[in-house]
Design a protein around this motif. Structure first.
Motif, mmCIF file in Angstrom:
data_model
loop_
_atom_site.group_PDB
_atom_site.id
_atom_site.type_symbol
_atom_site.label_atom_id
_atom_site.label_comp_id
_atom_site.label_asym_id
_atom_site.label_seq_id
_atom_site.Cartn_x
_atom_site.Cartn_y
_atom_site.Cartn_z
ATOM 1 N N GLU A 198 0.830 -1.200 0.000
ATOM 2 C CA GLU A 198 0.000 0.000 0.000
ATOM 3 C C GLU A 198 0.869 1.257 0.000
ATOM 4 O O GLU A 198 0.594 2.213 -0.720
ATOM 5 N N ARG A 199 1.928 1.246 0.803
ATOM 6 C CA ARG A 199 2.827 2.404 0.847
ATOM 7 C C ARG A 199 3.462 2.651 -0.524
ATOM 8 O O ARG A 199 3.583 3.788 -0.974
ATOM 9 N N ALA A 200 3.865 1.569 -1.193
ATOM 10 C CA ALA A 200 4.466 1.696 -2.519
ATOM 11 C C ALA A 200 3.467 2.255 -3.527
ATOM 12 O O ALA A 200 3.829 3.066 -4.388
ATOM 13 N N GLN A 201 2.214 1.842 -3.417
ATOM 14 C CA GLN A 201 1.192 2.371 -4.315
ATOM 15 C C GLN A 201 0.975 3.864 -4.081
ATOM 16 O O GLN A 201 0.837 4.638 -5.037
ATOM 17 N N VAL A 202 0.942 4.272 -2.813
ATOM 18 C CA VAL A 202 0.759 5.696 -2.505
ATOM 19 C C VAL A 202 1.919 6.507 -3.059
ATOM 20 O O VAL A 202 1.727 7.581 -3.647
ATOM 21 N N ALA A 203 3.145 6.011 -2.891
ATOM 22 C CA ALA A 203 4.319 6.726 -3.394
ATOM 23 C C ALA A 203 4.275 6.849 -4.914
ATOM 24 O O ALA A 203 4.543 7.923 -5.475
ATOM 25 N N ALA A 204 3.936 5.760 -5.578
ATOM 26 C CA ALA A 204 3.876 5.799 -7.041
ATOM 27 C C ALA A 204 2.757 6.711 -7.523
ATOM 28 O O ALA A 204 2.920 7.445 -8.514
ATOM 29 N N ARG A 205 1.632 6.697 -6.820
ATOM 30 C CA ARG A 205 0.524 7.581 -7.207
ATOM 31 C C ARG A 205 0.915 9.049 -7.064
ATOM 32 O O ARG A 205 0.422 9.901 -7.812
ATOM 33 N N ALA A 206 1.784 9.349 -6.094
ATOM 34 C CA ALA A 206 2.253 10.730 -5.960
ATOM 35 C C ALA A 206 2.964 11.172 -7.228
ATOM 36 O O ALA A 206 2.737 12.277 -7.740
ATOM 37 N N SER A 207 3.823 10.314 -7.749
ATOM 38 C CA SER A 207 4.506 10.639 -9.006
ATOM 39 C C SER A 207 3.507 10.802 -10.141
ATOM 40 O O SER A 207 3.638 11.710 -10.974
ATOM 41 N N LEU A 208 2.509 9.929 -10.189
ATOM 42 C CA LEU A 208 1.523 10.003 -11.273
ATOM 43 C C LEU A 208 0.666 11.258 -11.170
ATOM 44 O O LEU A 208 0.316 11.862 -12.192
ATOM 45 N N LEU A 209 0.301 11.657 -9.946
ATOM 46 C CA LEU A 209 -0.463 12.890 -9.781
ATOM 47 C C LEU A 209 0.343 14.075 -10.298
ATOM 48 O O LEU A 209 -0.168 14.925 -11.037
ATOM 49 N N ALA A 210 1.619 14.129 -9.931
ATOM 50 C CA ALA A 210 2.469 15.227 -10.392
ATOM 51 C C ALA A 210 2.610 15.207 -11.912
ATOM 52 O O ALA A 210 2.556 16.257 -12.566
ATOM 53 N N ARG A 211 2.779 14.022 -12.495
ATOM 54 C CA ARG A 211 2.889 13.923 -13.950
ATOM 55 C C ARG A 211 1.611 14.391 -14.644
ATOM 56 O O ARG A 211 1.655 15.147 -15.622
ATOM 57 N N GLY A 212 0.485 13.931 -14.140
ATOM 58 C CA GLY A 212 -0.779 14.271 -14.775
ATOM 59 C C GLY A 212 -1.046 15.762 -14.755
ATOM 60 O O GLY A 212 -1.503 16.343 -15.758
ATOM 61 N N LEU A 213 -0.777 16.408 -13.621
ATOM 62 C CA LEU A 213 -0.982 17.854 -13.541
ATOM 63 C C LEU A 213 -0.052 18.595 -14.499
ATOM 64 O O LEU A 213 -0.469 19.516 -15.214
ATOM 65 N N ALA A 214 1.218 18.198 -14.513
ATOM 66 C CA ALA A 214 2.197 18.908 -15.336
ATOM 67 C C ALA A 214 1.994 18.663 -16.828
ATOM 68 O O ALA A 214 2.335 19.511 -17.651
ATOM 69 N N ASN A 215 1.442 17.525 -17.202
ATOM 70 C CA ASN A 215 1.231 17.218 -18.615
ATOM 71 C C ASN A 215 -0.044 17.840 -19.183
ATOM 72 O O ASN A 215 -0.249 17.837 -20.398
ATOM 73 N N ALA A 216 -0.912 18.353 -18.328
ATOM 74 C CA ALA A 216 -2.145 18.972 -18.824
ATOM 75 C C ALA A 216 -1.803 20.175 -19.698
ATOM 76 O O ALA A 216 -0.905 20.953 -19.377
ATOM 77 N N PRO A 217 -2.502 20.365 -20.825
ATOM 78 C CA PRO A 217 -2.201 21.496 -21.717
ATOM 79 C C PRO A 217 -2.540 22.823 -21.064
ATOM 80 O O PRO A 217 -3.497 22.942 -20.291
ATOM 81 N N SER A 218 -1.746 23.836 -21.393
ATOM 82 C CA SER A 218 -1.869 25.114 -20.695
ATOM 83 C C SER A 218 -3.073 25.937 -21.124
ATOM 84 O O SER A 218 -3.393 26.931 -20.466
ATOM 85 N N ASN A 219 -3.751 25.576 -22.208
ATOM 86 C CA ASN A 219 -5.005 26.269 -22.510
ATOM 87 C C ASN A 219 -6.121 25.820 -21.568
ATOM 88 O O ASN A 219 -7.156 26.486 -21.454
ATOM 89 N N LEU A 220 -5.912 24.705 -20.877
ATOM 90 C CA LEU A 220 -6.831 24.271 -19.822
ATOM 91 C C LEU A 220 -6.302 24.627 -18.444
ATOM 92 O O LEU A 220 -7.064 24.885 -17.520
ATOM 93 N N LYS A 221 -4.981 24.605 -18.315
ATOM 94 C CA LYS A 221 -4.327 24.720 -17.007
ATOM 95 C C LYS A 221 -3.788 26.141 -16.824
ATOM 96 O O LYS A 221 -2.804 26.528 -17.430
ATOM 97 N N ASN A 222 -4.426 26.903 -15.974
ATOM 98 C CA ASN A 222 -3.929 28.210 -15.593
ATOM 99 C C ASN A 222 -3.876 28.262 -14.066
ATOM 100 O O ASN A 222 -4.179 27.271 -13.399
ATOM 101 N N PRO A 223 -3.466 29.370 -13.453
ATOM 102 C CA PRO A 223 -3.403 29.390 -11.991
ATOM 103 C C PRO A 223 -4.710 29.026 -11.301
ATOM 104 O O PRO A 223 -4.703 28.294 -10.293
ATOM 105 N N ALA A 224 -5.844 29.490 -11.826
ATOM 106 C CA ALA A 224 -7.127 29.162 -11.207
ATOM 107 C C ALA A 224 -7.413 27.666 -11.286
ATOM 108 O O ALA A 224 -7.978 27.074 -10.356
#
Length: 431
Positions: A106-132
């Protein structure tokens, strides 16, 4: 012993066999964490679209789980029509290991999901992703984890004196924001109070000091620092770690218009203790970090202060894509971060805060020159050090491994979330 008729794979290699209606994937891997992560990631790539998989690798199960999750990741596909869906990871994985501990898995899954959350946010296109948009993502994390959240809009930033954020964000139709998230668990009285600051430039044109076209293509990922620290506090809360953590996300889009800040402008970051001469509007990351670091020092009084940012091309040139630059005057903190990085498979290499270079950031017309154009990664770190007071502080420049040009090892094309698992390891070790 007679030789096997099959050519077994060497370390890191993958061989696939077809046995009836089943596919057998052989991965060459030594039984240590680094090799097992990479081997499991290679297996996950080889098994894309599979409905079920059985994994049998000798060694720590946590490394296998992290490798499988990270190797199976693919960025969201925004196409339409017959070929719109991207490659999908294996649906169900069974790991053959009689000694596997459910809590470790479970701990390993949580750690890996942290990386995936960061990847998903950063890969979102900037016409959708702004400060708001990033604020909304932070609010979602706060809601599901019971975190306290505070958001400064452009009016509140002006009243409070966050000059760096206002300058950088002044040229965009999407105004800047500052987000603070607080995790305060019970039983954390003996643990150090840690503040994590993540650069959040949701797109970087370079401003008036405009980037060349090729240099802009990957700039949707220039808010990776904020994505990483948001993912870390999400994982800390999911694991219930007994350590108080605050995350600061200074968010802005660096564009150009009538309100853009200019080379030769004088800007005063939060707290009013330093004035800054702007010499390159494409050195915007250090300006928003200056605001957040000064706020952390003056208002929060943390025991440890760590910032993470895709900050300089110089760090990428020095260390390429396989490790991140680490700056700190604190040998103990450096040792802890490097140990956590090795354990997570996200190594850091210490670069010097060379005091002989301090004079390079002096300005003839202000207290500091924002971007002197020499010793780029080092002078950027020296600039940030001016805003942390006497705090125990480290700066992580992940400009190299924060992005990947292809799917290799644990990394995936685009944003990598590099540093999320290492910071989580560090915080676990401090509890």
């Amino acid at each position: 012993m007679s030789a096997s008729p099959f050519d077994w794979p060497e370390g890191g290699e993958v061989r696939a066999l077809v046995a009836g209606d089943r596919r057998v994937v052989l991965v060459g891997a030594h039984p240590d964490d680094r090799a097992l992560r990479r081997g499991a990631a290679a297996a996950a790539r080889a098994l894309l679209h599979a409905e079920q998989a059985i994994i049998a690798l000798a060694g720590p199960v946590s490394a296998q789980v992290e490798g499988l999750v990270l190797g199976g990741y693919r960025s969201q596909h925004f196409g339409r029509g017959e070929f719109a869906p991207g490659a999908t990871p294996v649906a169900v994985v069974t790991i053959v290991d009689p000694a596997a501990d459910e809590e470790v898995v479970e701990r390993a899954q949580v750690a890996a999901r942290a990386s995936l959350l960061a990847r998903g946010l950063a890969n979102a296109p900037s016409n959708l992703k702004n400060p708001a948009w990033m604020v909304e993502r932070a609010q979602a994390v706060a809601s599901r984890r019971g975190l306290e959240i505070t958001v400064w809009d452009e009016e509140a930033l002006a009243v409070a004196g966050f000059g760096g954020l206002l300058a950088v964000g002044g040229g965009s139709v999407s105004p800047p924001r500052l987000v603070r998230l607080d995790y305060r668990p019970e039983g954390a009285s003996d643990a150090p109070f840690v503040v994590l600051v993540g650069k959040g430039i949701t797109f970087d044109t370079g401003g008036i000091s405009v980037k060349p076209a090729d240099g802009m293509v990957s700039m949707r990922t220039d808010m990776s620092g904020s994505a990483i620290v948001l993912a870390v506090i999400d994982a800390v809360a999911a694991l219930g770690l007994t350590i108080p953590v605050t995350v600061l996300m200074p968010l802005a889009e660096n564009s150009f218009a009538e309100g853009s800040y200019r080379p030769s402008d004088i800007v005063t970051p939060y707290g009013g203790k330093r004035t800054v001469e702007i010499t390159n509007t494409d050195a915007e990351g250090r300006m928003v970090l200056a605001d957040a670091l000064a706020y952390a020092d003056l208002e929060l009084e943390p025991d440890l202060l760590i910032d993470v940012a895709t900050l300089t091309g110089a760090a990428r040139i020095a260390l390429a894509r396989s490790m991140a630059a680490l700056f700190s005057d604190d040998d103990e903190l450096v040792g802890a971060l490097r140990e956590a990085g090795v354990a997570a498979g996200e190594p850091f290499w210490r670069l010097p805060l060379h005091d002989d270079y301090r004079s390079m950031i002096d300005s003839a017309v202000a207290d500091l020159d924002q971007a002197p154009g020499k010793a780029g990664a080092i002078t950027a770190a020296l600039f940030l050090r001016e805003f942390v007071g006497e705090r125990r502080w480290a700066h992580l420049d992940v400009a190299g491994p924060g992005r990947s040009d292809d799917d290799t090892g644990l990394l995936s094309k685009g944003a990598t979330g590099y540093g999320a698992r290492a910071l989580l390891r560090l915080l676990e070790g401090l509890t």
